[in-house]
Design an enzyme around this catalytic site. Sequence first.
Site, PDB file in Angstrom:
ATOM      1  N   GLU A 232       0.840  -1.210   0.000  1.00 26.88           N
ATOM      2  CA  GLU A 232       0.000   0.000   0.000  1.00 26.88           C
ATOM      3  C   GLU A 232       0.868   1.251   0.000  1.00 26.88           C
ATOM      4  O   GLU A 232       1.835   1.357   0.759  1.00 26.88           O
ATOM      5  CB  GLU A 232      -0.897  -0.036   1.237  1.00 26.88           C
ATOM      6  CG  GLU A 232      -2.324   0.312   0.944  1.00 26.88           C
ATOM      7  CD  GLU A 232      -3.025  -0.662   0.014  1.00 26.88           C
ATOM      8  OE1 GLU A 232      -3.102  -0.363  -1.200  1.00 26.88           O
ATOM      9  OE2 GLU A 232      -3.495  -1.710   0.465  1.00 26.88           O
ATOM     10  N   HIS A 233       0.503   2.187  -0.867  1.00 28.62           N
ATOM     11  CA  HIS A 233       1.234   3.457  -1.034  1.00 28.62           C
ATOM     12  C   HIS A 233       2.682   3.198  -1.469  1.00 28.62           C
ATOM     13  O   HIS A 233       3.564   4.007  -1.192  1.00 28.62           O
ATOM     14  CB  HIS A 233       1.174   4.311   0.240  1.00 28.62           C
ATOM     15  CG  HIS A 233      -0.193   4.906   0.456  1.00 28.62           C
ATOM     16  ND1 HIS A 233      -0.505   6.212   0.134  1.00 28.62           N
ATOM     17  CD2 HIS A 233      -1.333   4.353   0.925  1.00 28.62           C
ATOM     18  CE1 HIS A 233      -1.782   6.435   0.428  1.00 28.62           C
ATOM     19  NE2 HIS A 233      -2.312   5.320   0.908  1.00 28.62           N
TER      20      HIS A 233
ATOM     21  N   SER B  40     -25.609   6.536 -16.788  1.00 27.95           N
ATOM     22  CA  SER B  40     -25.089   5.707 -15.702  1.00 27.95           C
ATOM     23  C   SER B  40     -26.209   5.424 -14.730  1.00 27.95           C
ATOM     24  O   SER B  40     -27.110   6.249 -14.546  1.00 27.95           O
ATOM     25  CB  SER B  40     -23.970   6.456 -14.970  1.00 27.95           C
ATOM     26  OG  SER B  40     -23.764   5.892 -13.695  1.00 27.95           O
TER      27      SER B  40
ATOM     28  N   GLY C 107     -16.717   4.642  -3.367  1.00 29.97           N
ATOM     29  CA  GLY C 107     -16.216   5.207  -2.107  1.00 29.97           C
ATOM     30  C   GLY C 107     -15.810   4.168  -1.083  1.00 29.97           C
ATOM     31  O   GLY C 107     -15.622   4.489   0.077  1.00 29.97           O
TER      32      GLY C 107
ATOM     33  N   LEU D 210     -12.436   0.199  -3.435  1.00 26.14           N
ATOM     34  CA  LEU D 210     -12.280  -0.993  -4.281  1.00 26.14           C
ATOM     35  C   LEU D 210     -12.100  -0.610  -5.752  1.00 26.14           C
ATOM     36  O   LEU D 210     -12.332  -1.403  -6.648  1.00 26.14           O
ATOM     37  CB  LEU D 210     -13.475  -1.941  -4.103  1.00 26.14           C
ATOM     38  CG  LEU D 210     -13.681  -2.478  -2.681  1.00 26.14           C
ATOM     39  CD1 LEU D 210     -14.909  -3.379  -2.606  1.00 26.14           C
ATOM     40  CD2 LEU D 210     -12.448  -3.240  -2.183  1.00 26.14           C
ATOM     41  N   SER D 211     -11.714   0.632  -5.984  1.00 28.07           N
ATOM     42  CA  SER D 211     -11.363   1.106  -7.334  1.00 28.07           C
ATOM     43  C   SER D 211     -12.539   1.174  -8.299  1.00 28.07           C
ATOM     44  O   SER D 211     -12.424   0.791  -9.462  1.00 28.07           O
ATOM     45  CB  SER D 211     -10.262   0.245  -7.956  1.00 28.07           C
ATOM     46  OG  SER D 211      -9.050   0.504  -7.346  1.00 28.07           O
TER      47      SER D 211
ATOM     48  N   SER E  60     -13.551   3.840  -9.575  1.00 28.02           N
ATOM     49  CA  SER E  60     -13.200   4.803 -10.632  1.00 28.02           C
ATOM     50  C   SER E  60     -12.319   4.152 -11.686  1.00 28.02           C
ATOM     51  O   SER E  60     -12.544   4.337 -12.890  1.00 28.02           O
ATOM     52  CB  SER E  60     -12.537   6.046 -10.035  1.00 28.02           C
ATOM     53  OG  SER E  60     -11.434   5.690  -9.254  1.00 28.02           O
TER      54      SER E  60
ATOM     55  N   ASP F  92      -4.134   0.753  -9.411  1.00 29.31           N
ATOM     56  CA  ASP F  92      -5.531   0.382  -9.598  1.00 29.31           C
ATOM     57  C   ASP F  92      -5.852   0.100 -11.064  1.00 29.31           C
ATOM     58  O   ASP F  92      -6.515  -0.888 -11.397  1.00 29.31           O
ATOM     59  CB  ASP F  92      -6.449   1.490  -9.061  1.00 29.31           C
ATOM     60  CG  ASP F  92      -6.276   1.690  -7.567  1.00 29.31           C
ATOM     61  OD1 ASP F  92      -5.606   0.855  -6.935  1.00 29.31           O
ATOM     62  OD2 ASP F  92      -6.787   2.690  -7.042  1.00 29.31           O
TER      63      ASP F  92
ATOM     64  N   TYR G 155      -4.061  11.819   1.089  1.00 28.16           N
ATOM     65  CA  TYR G 155      -3.330  11.012   0.099  1.00 28.16           C
ATOM     66  C   TYR G 155      -2.232  11.861  -0.531  1.00 28.16           C
ATOM     67  O   TYR G 155      -1.070  11.444  -0.619  1.00 28.16           O
ATOM     68  CB  TYR G 155      -4.308  10.497  -0.970  1.00 28.16           C
ATOM     69  CG  TYR G 155      -3.667   9.572  -1.986  1.00 28.16           C
ATOM     70  CD1 TYR G 155      -3.742   8.186  -1.841  1.00 28.16           C
ATOM     71  CD2 TYR G 155      -2.979  10.072  -3.085  1.00 28.16           C
ATOM     72  CE1 TYR G 155      -3.150   7.326  -2.757  1.00 28.16           C
ATOM     73  CE2 TYR G 155      -2.380   9.231  -4.006  1.00 28.16           C
ATOM     74  CZ  TYR G 155      -2.479   7.861  -3.842  1.00 28.16           C
ATOM     75  OH  TYR G 155      -1.888   7.013  -4.757  1.00 28.16           O
TER      76      TYR G 155
HETATM   77  C1  GAF Z   1      -5.282   4.404  -4.144  1.00 28.67           C
HETATM   78  C2  GAF Z   1      -4.490   4.839  -5.360  1.00 28.67           C
HETATM   79  F1  GAF Z   1      -5.328   5.019  -6.429  1.00 28.67           F
HETATM   80  C3  GAF Z   1      -3.411   3.825  -5.742  1.00 28.67           C
HETATM   81  O1  GAF Z   1      -2.626   4.340  -6.784  1.00 28.67           O
HETATM   82  C4  GAF Z   1      -2.542   3.456  -4.535  1.00 28.67           C
HETATM   83  O2  GAF Z   1      -1.632   4.486  -4.245  1.00 28.67           O
HETATM   84  C5  GAF Z   1      -3.419   3.136  -3.326  1.00 28.67           C
HETATM   85  O3  GAF Z   1      -4.382   4.140  -3.063  1.00 28.67           O
HETATM   86  C6  GAF Z   1      -2.604   2.934  -2.080  1.00 28.67           C
HETATM   87  O4  GAF Z   1      -1.801   1.804  -2.208  1.00 28.67           O
HETATM   88  O5  GAF Z   1      -6.028   3.243  -4.428  1.00 28.67           O
END
Ligand code: GAF
Length: 399
Positions: free
Chosen positions: A49-50, A83, A138, A141-142, A144, A188, A240
């Site tokens: 993560e990150h 949508s 939100g 879980l991506s 977008s 993502d 972020y």
């Molecule tokens: C979000 C971001 F979109 C990803 O690119 C990533 O940085 C993540 O946070 C953290 O791991 O999902």
Amino acid sequence: MSGPAAQTAPPGAASGDVAARAAAGFHAAYGEPPAGRWAAPGRANLIGEHTDYNDGFVLPFALTLRTVVAAAPQPGERWTVRSELSDEAVEFGADEVDEPGRVTGWAAYVAGVVWALREAGYAVPGARLAIASDVPVGSGLSSSAAIEAAVLAALVDLGGLDLPAEKQPRLAQRAENAYVGAPTGIMDQSAVIRCREGHALFLDCRTEAVEHIPFDLDAAGLAVLVIDSRAPHRHADGEYASRRAACERAASLLGVPALRDVPVADLDAALARLDDDEIRRRVRHVVTEDQRVLDTVDLLRAGRVREIGPLLTASHASMRDDFEITVPEIDTAVEAALAAGALGARMTGGGFGGCVLALVDADRSDTVAHAVAAAYADRGFPAPAHVTVLPAPGTTRLD
Ligand code: GAF
């Protein structure tokens, strides 16, 4: 996702429904059937993560929860989008697209993809689109990236554009960074486009090299439980961006292109060169997290799936204590899952809310989910939702 008292949905159960909803939405909006349907999944990140915007390593897998775009060409440089998220269709032409900021809200993810394709020199076909989705918005879980990937796949196919799948994540990320304005990394979009069923995607975010790592939960008698914390995102965008800025500043102070270039063996020496305690903790998270990804990959390659649990839990502690991106609901879910017998548990995604994933013995999945719900009730938090997941394929054309 189910509420705490409901049965977890079998993976893939909603997929047929969402594809049918996209086709029905298209027909209702435009009075004819679509030329095709394209599906892109949500993702969970197993670990890493990150690390993506630090040129490091990540290990996400795609979910069976999907976004489906039904689409057909229309003449001229015009795009019309419906949508399920809105009663209103959004329509834009080349003029609006070429000026980032004119198309806003959910439609910006669609316009952003058109913009990024045009910016890269592609002749983007005009199109009508209808979007349906089972990826919760939100929840980290991506959702977008799933819209971006499904729209991109549709436009590439409708226009016969020469843009192979391995090059699509950068373009979708460009839409998100430069058009929507979110300074995210490459994870993502890579996950939702490039993942394979039954595998996690080991991605080197510097080179974009991938290895599909078998992640056979069934064979190991395991399940991954995804728990939606239902925690409201608290200042997630600004936090972020500030984490990203801190990492870039640390890399510059250490004289390396990115924190990926600090080997874990040199971590103590690197930390000793930094004055600011907060920056030191950010660096420690990223450097140790990269190593945890590598260790997890080694265990999975050796078929030792059960043994990754402690790495997941250590990742969570690092996000909580060093990167400081968790919230009380998330920490409660992780602690309750572990106390109820989960082999490992961690927040997944960008943080400040979103989802927790727990690796559990398959026959303990409900017990763990109920333990988390009980801990939430004790703390007075709104009830969490949960679903068990299996690694699913990335973007696909359905018909
Ligand atoms: C979000 C971001 F979109 C990803 O690119 C990533 O940085 C993540 O946070 C953290 O791991 O999902």
